[in-house]
Design a protein around this motif. Sequence first.
Motif, PDB file in Angstrom:
ATOM      1  N   LEU A  98       0.834  -1.201   0.000  1.00  0.00           N
ATOM      2  CA  LEU A  98       0.000   0.000   0.000  1.00  0.00           C
ATOM      3  C   LEU A  98       0.872   1.255   0.000  1.00  0.00           C
ATOM      4  O   LEU A  98       0.613   2.202  -0.738  1.00  0.00           O
ATOM      5  N   MET A  99       1.922   1.256   0.812  1.00  0.00           N
ATOM      6  CA  MET A  99       2.790   2.431   0.873  1.00  0.00           C
ATOM      7  C   MET A  99       3.498   2.665  -0.462  1.00  0.00           C
ATOM      8  O   MET A  99       3.668   3.805  -0.888  1.00  0.00           O
ATOM      9  N   ARG A 100       3.896   1.596  -1.139  1.00  0.00           N
ATOM     10  CA  ARG A 100       4.488   1.757  -2.476  1.00  0.00           C
ATOM     11  C   ARG A 100       3.452   2.339  -3.440  1.00  0.00           C
ATOM     12  O   ARG A 100       3.770   3.190  -4.267  1.00  0.00           O
ATOM     13  N   SER A 101       2.213   1.877  -3.335  1.00  0.00           N
ATOM     14  CA  SER A 101       1.154   2.399  -4.194  1.00  0.00           C
ATOM     15  C   SER A 101       0.852   3.861  -3.906  1.00  0.00           C
ATOM     16  O   SER A 101       0.507   4.621  -4.814  1.00  0.00           O
ATOM     17  N   VAL A 102       0.968   4.253  -2.648  1.00  0.00           N
ATOM     18  CA  VAL A 102       0.773   5.666  -2.296  1.00  0.00           C
ATOM     19  C   VAL A 102       1.774   6.516  -3.063  1.00  0.00           C
ATOM     20  O   VAL A 102       1.427   7.546  -3.650  1.00  0.00           O
ATOM     21  N   LEU A 103       3.021   6.084  -3.078  1.00  0.00           N
ATOM     22  CA  LEU A 103       4.039   6.843  -3.810  1.00  0.00           C
ATOM     23  C   LEU A 103       3.750   6.878  -5.301  1.00  0.00           C
ATOM     24  O   LEU A 103       3.974   7.894  -5.958  1.00  0.00           O
ATOM     25  N   MET A 104       3.248   5.771  -5.851  1.00  0.00           N
ATOM     26  CA  MET A 104       2.877   5.768  -7.265  1.00  0.00           C
ATOM     27  C   MET A 104       1.755   6.766  -7.518  1.00  0.00           C
ATOM     28  O   MET A 104       1.773   7.495  -8.509  1.00  0.00           O
ATOM     29  N   ALA A 105       0.785   6.800  -6.619  1.00  0.00           N
ATOM     30  CA  ALA A 105      -0.338   7.730  -6.779  1.00  0.00           C
ATOM     31  C   ALA A 105       0.141   9.172  -6.708  1.00  0.00           C
ATOM     32  O   ALA A 105      -0.280  10.030  -7.489  1.00  0.00           O
ATOM     33  N   VAL A 106       1.031   9.457  -5.770  1.00  0.00           N
ATOM     34  CA  VAL A 106       1.572  10.811  -5.629  1.00  0.00           C
ATOM     35  C   VAL A 106       2.362  11.202  -6.878  1.00  0.00           C
ATOM     36  O   VAL A 106       2.286  12.337  -7.352  1.00  0.00           O
ATOM     37  N   ALA A 107       3.086  10.248  -7.447  1.00  0.00           N
ATOM     38  CA  ALA A 107       3.928  10.539  -8.615  1.00  0.00           C
ATOM     39  C   ALA A 107       3.132  10.905  -9.860  1.00  0.00           C
ATOM     40  O   ALA A 107       3.620  11.647 -10.716  1.00  0.00           O
ATOM     41  N   VAL A 108       1.901  10.413  -9.979  1.00  0.00           N
ATOM     42  CA  VAL A 108       1.120  10.668 -11.195  1.00  0.00           C
ATOM     43  C   VAL A 108       0.013  11.694 -11.013  1.00  0.00           C
ATOM     44  O   VAL A 108      -0.703  11.999 -11.959  1.00  0.00           O
ATOM     45  N   ASP A 109      -0.125  12.237  -9.812  1.00  0.00           N
ATOM     46  CA  ASP A 109      -1.205  13.181  -9.541  1.00  0.00           C
ATOM     47  C   ASP A 109      -0.610  14.451  -8.923  1.00  0.00           C
ATOM     48  O   ASP A 109      -0.346  14.486  -7.721  1.00  0.00           O
ATOM     49  N   PRO A 110      -0.392  15.489  -9.734  1.00  0.00           N
ATOM     50  CA  PRO A 110       0.232  16.708  -9.213  1.00  0.00           C
ATOM     51  C   PRO A 110      -0.537  17.347  -8.055  1.00  0.00           C
ATOM     52  O   PRO A 110       0.068  17.878  -7.128  1.00  0.00           O
ATOM     53  N   GLU A 111      -1.848  17.263  -8.080  1.00  0.00           N
ATOM     54  CA  GLU A 111      -2.637  17.838  -6.988  1.00  0.00           C
ATOM     55  C   GLU A 111      -2.432  17.038  -5.702  1.00  0.00           C
ATOM     56  O   GLU A 111      -2.267  17.604  -4.622  1.00  0.00           O
ATOM     57  N   LEU A 112      -2.418  15.701  -5.823  1.00  0.00           N
ATOM     58  CA  LEU A 112      -2.154  14.864  -4.663  1.00  0.00           C
ATOM     59  C   LEU A 112      -0.738  15.108  -4.155  1.00  0.00           C
ATOM     60  O   LEU A 112      -0.509  15.202  -2.956  1.00  0.00           O
ATOM     61  N   GLU A 113       0.210  15.241  -5.067  1.00  0.00           N
ATOM     62  CA  GLU A 113       1.592  15.507  -4.663  1.00  0.00           C
ATOM     63  C   GLU A 113       1.688  16.805  -3.869  1.00  0.00           C
ATOM     64  O   GLU A 113       2.316  16.856  -2.813  1.00  0.00           O
ATOM     65  N   ALA A 114       1.057  17.847  -4.375  1.00  0.00           N
ATOM     66  CA  ALA A 114       1.110  19.140  -3.684  1.00  0.00           C
ATOM     67  C   ALA A 114       0.457  19.045  -2.303  1.00  0.00           C
ATOM     68  O   ALA A 114       0.998  19.559  -1.315  1.00  0.00           O
ATOM     69  N   THR A 115      -0.692  18.394  -2.242  1.00  0.00           N
ATOM     70  CA  THR A 115      -1.385  18.236  -0.970  1.00  0.00           C
ATOM     71  C   THR A 115      -0.569  17.381  -0.013  1.00  0.00           C
ATOM     72  O   THR A 115      -0.430  17.703   1.172  1.00  0.00           O
ATOM     73  N   PHE A 116      -0.005  16.280  -0.530  1.00  0.00           N
ATOM     74  CA  PHE A 116       0.793  15.374   0.294  1.00  0.00           C
ATOM     75  C   PHE A 116       2.013  16.103   0.847  1.00  0.00           C
ATOM     76  O   PHE A 116       2.323  16.005   2.029  1.00  0.00           O
ATOM     77  N   ARG A 117       2.700  16.857   0.003  1.00  0.00           N
ATOM     78  CA  ARG A 117       3.888  17.581   0.459  1.00  0.00           C
ATOM     79  C   ARG A 117       3.531  18.657   1.485  1.00  0.00           C
ATOM     80  O   ARG A 117       4.206  18.802   2.499  1.00  0.00           O
ATOM     81  N   ALA A 118       2.472  19.405   1.215  1.00  0.00           N
ATOM     82  CA  ALA A 118       2.108  20.496   2.124  1.00  0.00           C
ATOM     83  C   ALA A 118       1.519  19.964   3.436  1.00  0.00           C
ATOM     84  O   ALA A 118       1.938  20.386   4.512  1.00  0.00           O
ATOM     85  N   ASP A 119       0.586  19.049   3.329  1.00  0.00           N
ATOM     86  CA  ASP A 119      -0.142  18.615   4.518  1.00  0.00           C
ATOM     87  C   ASP A 119       0.568  17.501   5.287  1.00  0.00           C
ATOM     88  O   ASP A 119       0.794  17.630   6.484  1.00  0.00           O
ATOM     89  N   VAL A 120       0.908  16.430   4.616  1.00  0.00           N
ATOM     90  CA  VAL A 120       1.500  15.289   5.318  1.00  0.00           C
ATOM     91  C   VAL A 120       2.975  15.519   5.607  1.00  0.00           C
ATOM     92  O   VAL A 120       3.412  15.468   6.758  1.00  0.00           O
ATOM     93  N   ILE A 121       3.745  15.778   4.575  1.00  0.00           N
ATOM     94  CA  ILE A 121       5.188  15.977   4.775  1.00  0.00           C
ATOM     95  C   ILE A 121       5.416  17.231   5.622  1.00  0.00           C
ATOM     96  O   ILE A 121       6.243  17.224   6.534  1.00  0.00           O
ATOM     97  N   GLY A 122       4.665  18.279   5.349  1.00  0.00           N
ATOM     98  CA  GLY A 122       4.786  19.496   6.155  1.00  0.00           C
ATOM     99  C   GLY A 122       4.482  19.239   7.623  1.00  0.00           C
ATOM    100  O   GLY A 122       5.206  19.698   8.508  1.00  0.00           O
ATOM    101  N   MET A 123       3.416  18.481   7.889  1.00  0.00           N
ATOM    102  CA  MET A 123       3.053  18.142   9.269  1.00  0.00           C
ATOM    103  C   MET A 123       4.155  17.306   9.918  1.00  0.00           C
ATOM    104  O   MET A 123       4.540  17.541  11.063  1.00  0.00           O
ATOM    105  N   ARG A 124       4.678  16.310   9.197  1.00  0.00           N
ATOM    106  CA  ARG A 124       5.724  15.450   9.753  1.00  0.00           C
ATOM    107  C   ARG A 124       6.984  16.255  10.060  1.00  0.00           C
ATOM    108  O   ARG A 124       7.631  16.033  11.080  1.00  0.00           O
ATOM    109  N   LYS A 125       7.349  17.193   9.193  1.00  0.00           N
ATOM    110  CA  LYS A 125       8.522  18.035   9.455  1.00  0.00           C
ATOM    111  C   LYS A 125       8.314  18.854  10.720  1.00  0.00           C
ATOM    112  O   LYS A 125       9.214  18.960  11.559  1.00  0.00           O
TER     113      LYS A 125
END
Length: 192
Positions: A98-125
């Motif tokens: 599932l985690m590998r698939s999450v990365l695949m989904a992020v790689a092909v969806d610019p909106e998901l990538e932006a949201t993931f980076r801002a919300d998830v990665i930003g929160m984790r940082k």
Amino acid sequence: MGRRRGAELDSAIRAAVLELLGAQGPDGVTMEAVAAAAHTSKPVLYRRWPDRRALLRDTLMGVASTSLPSQDTGSFRGDILAVLRAWKELFAGKTGPLMRSVLMAVAVDPELEATFRADVIGMRKQEMDLIFARGVERGEVRADAPVELLRELGQSVLWHRLLITGDPIDDDLVTRLVDDLLMPLVRPYYER
């Protein structure tokens, strides 16, 4: 079986999305497939999400924001172990694909990538910064430790094993990452 509503239906839909994503990757998450797997109808899905990408984004953001809780264990070492153990739980066993698939989904969806980076990665940082700040306040972490690098060190090894080498991700690895790498790098100079 009676008609499901609210949280019960939402849970079934999200579980179907995650099951399809883990088994077939992001392309397997279609409104038709989710409706069938969740035993609901496409109109029910479309009332909640405008398209499959929105459904996928919403589901993944929910998983990402709740899977890695931050806790104050009372020590820097304990806090870092808790974080890396949470990552280990996500990467090892059934959720690894599932985690590998999450990365695949992020790689092909610019909106998901932006949201993931801002919300998830930003929160984790931010949470990692807080852990390091607590460590500095307790005198367990030197004030000049390069937090922007160290906060990623343990997680990057886990990601590398998940995506590249396939080597085991277990508690022994997590403990070694903390005790053999992170703790010596953050230790105040007077303790060396």
